[in-house]
Write a protein that holds these residues in place. Structure first.
Motif, PDB file in Angstrom:
ATOM      1  N   LEU A 199      58.979  49.631   8.306  1.00  9.88           N
ATOM      2  CA  LEU A 199      60.015  50.473   8.890  1.00  9.88           C
ATOM      3  C   LEU A 199      61.303  50.227   8.124  1.00  9.88           C
ATOM      4  CD1 LEU A 199      61.314  52.340  11.039  1.00  9.88           C
ATOM      5  CD2 LEU A 199      61.670  50.294  12.452  1.00  9.88           C
ATOM      6  N   TYR A 200      61.712  51.190   7.309  1.00 14.32           N
ATOM      7  CA  TYR A 200      62.994  51.092   6.616  1.00 14.32           C
ATOM      8  C   TYR A 200      64.083  51.540   7.579  1.00 14.32           C
ATOM      9  CZ  TYR A 200      60.133  50.840   2.395  1.00 14.32           C
ATOM     10  OH  TYR A 200      59.215  50.473   1.445  1.00 14.32           O
ATOM     11  N   GLU A 201      65.028  50.666   7.855  1.00 15.90           N
ATOM     12  CA  GLU A 201      66.072  50.993   8.818  1.00 15.90           C
ATOM     13  C   GLU A 201      67.407  50.487   8.309  1.00 15.90           C
ATOM     14  OE1 GLU A 201      67.934  52.765  11.050  1.00 15.90           O
ATOM     15  OE2 GLU A 201      65.889  53.002  11.805  1.00 15.90           O
ATOM     16  N   THR A 202      68.461  51.241   8.626  1.00 14.16           N
ATOM     17  CA  THR A 202      69.792  50.885   8.149  1.00 14.16           C
ATOM     18  C   THR A 202      70.581  50.078   9.169  1.00 14.16           C
ATOM     19  OG1 THR A 202      70.711  52.975   8.975  1.00 14.16           O
ATOM     20  CG2 THR A 202      69.890  52.954   6.705  1.00 14.16           C
ATOM     21  N   VAL A 203      70.212  50.157  10.450  1.00 18.88           N
ATOM     22  CA  VAL A 203      71.004  49.490  11.484  1.00 18.88           C
ATOM     23  C   VAL A 203      70.532  48.052  11.670  1.00 18.88           C
ATOM     24  CG1 VAL A 203      71.457  51.667  12.639  1.00 18.88           C
ATOM     25  CG2 VAL A 203      69.533  50.262  13.401  1.00 18.88           C
ATOM     26  N   SER A 204      71.365  47.261  12.328  1.00 19.55           N
ATOM     27  CA  SER A 204      71.073  45.842  12.536  1.00 19.55           C
ATOM     28  C   SER A 204      69.891  45.685  13.496  1.00 19.55           C
ATOM     29  CB  SER A 204      72.305  45.132  13.110  1.00 19.55           C
ATOM     30  OG  SER A 204      72.654  45.679  14.362  1.00 19.55           O
ATOM     31  N   PRO A 205      69.189  44.548  13.443  1.00 16.52           N
ATOM     32  CA  PRO A 205      67.980  44.372  14.259  1.00 16.52           C
ATOM     33  C   PRO A 205      68.228  44.374  15.756  1.00 16.52           C
ATOM     34  CG  PRO A 205      68.572  42.325  13.119  1.00 16.52           C
ATOM     35  CD  PRO A 205      69.419  43.408  12.543  1.00 16.52           C
ATOM     36  N   ASP A 206      69.478  44.111  16.186  1.00 25.05           N
ATOM     37  CA  ASP A 206      69.761  44.115  17.617  1.00 25.05           C
ATOM     38  C   ASP A 206      70.458  45.393  18.091  1.00 25.05           C
ATOM     39  OD1 ASP A 206      72.065  43.550  16.223  1.00 25.05           O
ATOM     40  OD2 ASP A 206      72.801  42.043  17.635  1.00 25.05           O
ATOM     41  N   SER A 207      70.664  46.343  17.186  1.00 24.00           N
ATOM     42  CA  SER A 207      71.247  47.628  17.590  1.00 24.00           C
ATOM     43  C   SER A 207      70.166  48.498  18.219  1.00 24.00           C
ATOM     44  CB  SER A 207      71.836  48.362  16.379  1.00 24.00           C
ATOM     45  OG  SER A 207      72.979  47.698  15.896  1.00 24.00           O
ATOM     46  N   MET A 216      61.543  61.281  17.265  1.00 21.99           N
ATOM     47  CA  MET A 216      60.405  60.388  17.055  1.00 21.99           C
ATOM     48  C   MET A 216      59.565  60.868  15.878  1.00 21.99           C
ATOM     49  SD  MET A 216      59.278  59.646  21.014  1.00 21.99           S
ATOM     50  CE  MET A 216      60.487  59.025  22.213  1.00 21.99           C
ATOM     51  N   GLU A 217      59.505  62.172  15.704  1.00 28.34           N
ATOM     52  CA  GLU A 217      58.702  62.758  14.625  1.00 28.34           C
ATOM     53  C   GLU A 217      59.187  62.352  13.234  1.00 28.34           C
ATOM     54  OE1 GLU A 217      57.648  64.861  18.229  1.00 28.34           O
ATOM     55  OE2 GLU A 217      59.570  64.233  17.395  1.00 28.34           O
ATOM     56  N   ASN A 218      60.449  61.951  13.120  1.00 27.73           N
ATOM     57  CA  ASN A 218      60.955  61.512  11.812  1.00 27.73           C
ATOM     58  C   ASN A 218      60.229  60.268  11.311  1.00 27.73           C
ATOM     59  OD1 ASN A 218      62.791  63.591  11.768  1.00 27.73           O
ATOM     60  ND2 ASN A 218      64.517  62.348  12.460  1.00 27.73           N
ATOM     61  N   LEU A 219      59.633  59.515  12.232  1.00 31.64           N
ATOM     62  CA  LEU A 219      58.950  58.285  11.851  1.00 31.64           C
ATOM     63  C   LEU A 219      57.594  58.547  11.203  1.00 31.64           C
ATOM     64  CD1 LEU A 219      59.773  56.105  14.990  1.00 31.64           C
ATOM     65  CD2 LEU A 219      60.972  56.202  12.795  1.00 31.64           C
ATOM     66  N   ILE A 220      57.140  59.794  11.272  1.00 32.51           N
ATOM     67  CA  ILE A 220      55.863  60.144  10.643  1.00 32.51           C
ATOM     68  C   ILE A 220      56.007  60.213   9.131  1.00 32.51           C
ATOM     69  CG2 ILE A 220      54.126  61.974  10.423  1.00 32.51           C
ATOM     70  CD1 ILE A 220      54.832  62.728  13.358  1.00 32.51           C
ATOM     71  N   HIS A 221      57.170  60.629   8.664  1.00 33.29           N
ATOM     72  CA  HIS A 221      57.351  60.905   7.243  1.00 33.29           C
ATOM     73  C   HIS A 221      57.357  59.635   6.402  1.00 33.29           C
ATOM     74  CE1 HIS A 221      58.068  65.070   8.183  1.00 33.29           C
ATOM     75  NE2 HIS A 221      59.005  64.730   9.047  1.00 33.29           N
ATOM     76  N   ILE A 270      53.365  46.316  11.243  1.00 34.51           N
ATOM     77  CA  ILE A 270      54.445  47.081  10.625  1.00 34.51           C
ATOM     78  C   ILE A 270      55.656  46.156  10.531  1.00 34.51           C
ATOM     79  CG2 ILE A 270      55.927  49.121  10.755  1.00 34.51           C
ATOM     80  CD1 ILE A 270      52.982  49.796  10.392  1.00 34.51           C
ATOM     81  N   GLU A 271      56.200  46.013   9.340  1.00 27.32           N
ATOM     82  CA  GLU A 271      57.328  45.100   9.109  1.00 27.32           C
ATOM     83  C   GLU A 271      58.649  45.868   9.150  1.00 27.32           C
ATOM     84  OE1 GLU A 271      57.003  41.932   8.976  1.00 27.32           O
ATOM     85  OE2 GLU A 271      54.814  41.849   8.799  1.00 27.32           O
ATOM     86  N   TYR A 272      59.654  45.212   9.705  1.00 29.58           N
ATOM     87  CA  TYR A 272      61.019  45.775   9.720  1.00 29.58           C
ATOM     88  C   TYR A 272      61.744  45.340   8.455  1.00 29.58           C
ATOM     89  CZ  TYR A 272      66.056  45.543  10.841  1.00 29.58           C
ATOM     90  OH  TYR A 272      67.426  45.620  10.799  1.00 29.58           O
ATOM     91  N   MET A 273      62.237  46.303   7.709  1.00 23.78           N
ATOM     92  CA  MET A 273      63.002  46.009   6.501  1.00 23.78           C
ATOM     93  C   MET A 273      64.348  46.713   6.597  1.00 23.78           C
ATOM     94  SD  MET A 273      60.414  45.906   3.267  1.00 23.78           S
ATOM     95  CE  MET A 273      61.764  45.186   2.340  1.00 23.78           C
ATOM     96  N   ARG A 306      59.297  58.724   4.156  1.00 27.23           N
ATOM     97  CA  ARG A 306      60.612  58.121   3.933  1.00 27.23           C
ATOM     98  C   ARG A 306      60.969  57.080   4.989  1.00 27.23           C
ATOM     99  NH1 ARG A 306      62.104  63.864   4.682  1.00 27.23           N
ATOM    100  NH2 ARG A 306      62.405  64.252   6.889  1.00 27.23           N
ATOM    101  N   SER A 307      60.293  57.130   6.163  1.00 25.09           N
ATOM    102  CA  SER A 307      60.532  56.095   7.175  1.00 25.09           C
ATOM    103  C   SER A 307      59.917  54.772   6.758  1.00 25.09           C
ATOM    104  CB  SER A 307      59.937  56.518   8.524  1.00 25.09           C
ATOM    105  OG  SER A 307      58.518  56.412   8.512  1.00 25.09           O
ATOM    106  N   GLY A 308      58.930  54.833   5.863  1.00 28.32           N
ATOM    107  CA  GLY A 308      58.230  53.636   5.419  1.00 28.32           C
ATOM    108  C   GLY A 308      57.021  53.280   6.265  1.00 28.32           C
TER     109      GLY A 308
END
Length: 309
Positions: free
Chosen positions: A182-190, A167-172, A243-246, A174-176
């Motif tokens: 929220l910069y994320e590589t996985v699909s929205p339903d994963s 969870m702490e990775n979301l502080i940095h 917070i927007e999901y990108m 680079r998470s956005g």
């Protein structure tokens, strides 16, 4: 006879920590630091292994009562000295944010050196922090699985913890998230598994305290399992701003880092292993879900990071 058996069971499943030393590797990092703090709070003696004894984190552990040991995990002699007289070892090796074959190979080398040193020192319990789904990821990233297999074949008492993403990775930045995305590589339903580093430290401590219950076990550590859309909804409520999901296109991920691309495809295709979080919460009643982590520490740290973003 029954009373004798009960006493024997207690002695074999609970360790009185007041005279026991735990060597904590990576003590100034997230997992090692939380493990050291849990152990010190519960009256264990902690030998904190670090390259830099004058760092802020080292000095903080010293103030809490830890013995600071300057050493290098790549140096077998250094490891052997550090393990003299210890009951248990918490082993975690630094992982790179952007993995590559060279750093993974070095991590395997160091993980095996630690395990060998623990065996030579006749350590009573080795707790190794791996990664969730280590064997399932071995087609494209074998480092943690190689260390796990090596430990299994050493013939020493062990517990393997398999934490998921922190969870702490979301502080940095680079998470956005500090910047509102929220910069994320996985699909929205994963589903994305998450765990707090505090809970990793707690489970490491429980393993040392209860060897009869934890020795020989491999445990997936997850505090919550959410889709990216659920994550941004929870964040938006907690932070009182949207917070927007990108989603980052898979092609972009691959062009930046092949291993991360393969990892993203694996999550989208197979998903993380299913984990019984309720059972984990029975073992650790304080296990934090994402909302609880935000309320306890995450919200304040994200807001602090947002100021500089």
């Amino acid at each position: 006879m029954e009373r004798y058996r009960a006493v024997l069971y207690w002695e074999n499943t609970y360790m009185d920590p007041k005279d026991k030393i735990i060597l904590v590797l990576g003590a100034t990092g997230q997992q090692g630091g939380e493990t050291a703090k849990y152990l010190l709070k519960n009256r264990w003696k902690v030998r904190a292994f670090t390259r830099n004894p004058s760092s802020e984190n080292s000095l903080r552990l010293k103030d809490l009562g830890a013995e600071i040991f300057q050493g290098d995990m790549e140096d077998p002699y250094s490891l052997d000295l550090a393990m003299q007289g210890v009951y248990g070892v918490f082993s975690v090796q630094p992982s790179e944010w952007e993995p590559n074959e060279s750093t993974d190979a070095n991590e395997v080398k160091v993980g095996k050196l630690v395990a060998d040193s623990a065996k030579n020192a006749k350590v009573s319990h080795l707790v190794y922090s791996s990664v969730i789904g280590a064997e399932r990821q071995s087609d494209f990233r074998k480092h943690k699985w190689e260390i796990e297999k090596y430990i299994h074949n050493l013939g020493i008492p062990f517990t393997i913890l398999r934490p998921t993403g922190f969870m702490e990775n979301l502080i940095h930045s680079r998470s956005g998230i500090p910047g509102g995305r929220l910069y994320e590589t996985v699909s929205p339903d994963s589903r994305i598994h998450l765990v707090s580093v505090e809970d990793i430290g707690t489970f490491a401590g429980l393993a040392f305290e209860n060897p009869g219950k934890y020795s020989g076990r491999t445990i997936d550590l997850v505090g919550d399992s959410l889709t990216p859309l659920q994550i941004v909804d929870i964040l938006s409520i907690a932070l009182d701003r949207r917070i927007e999901y990108m989603r980052i296109p898979l092609e972009t991920v691959y062009s930046h880092n092949k291993i991360l691309g393969l990892s993203t495809e694996w999550i989208n295709r197979e998903g993380y292993p299913k984990v019984d979080i309720d059972s984990l919460r029975i073992e650790n009643p304080g296990l934090l879900n994402f909302s609880q982590w935000l309320e306890k520490t995450g919200k304040v740290k994200i807001e602090e990071a947002s100021i500089g973003s």
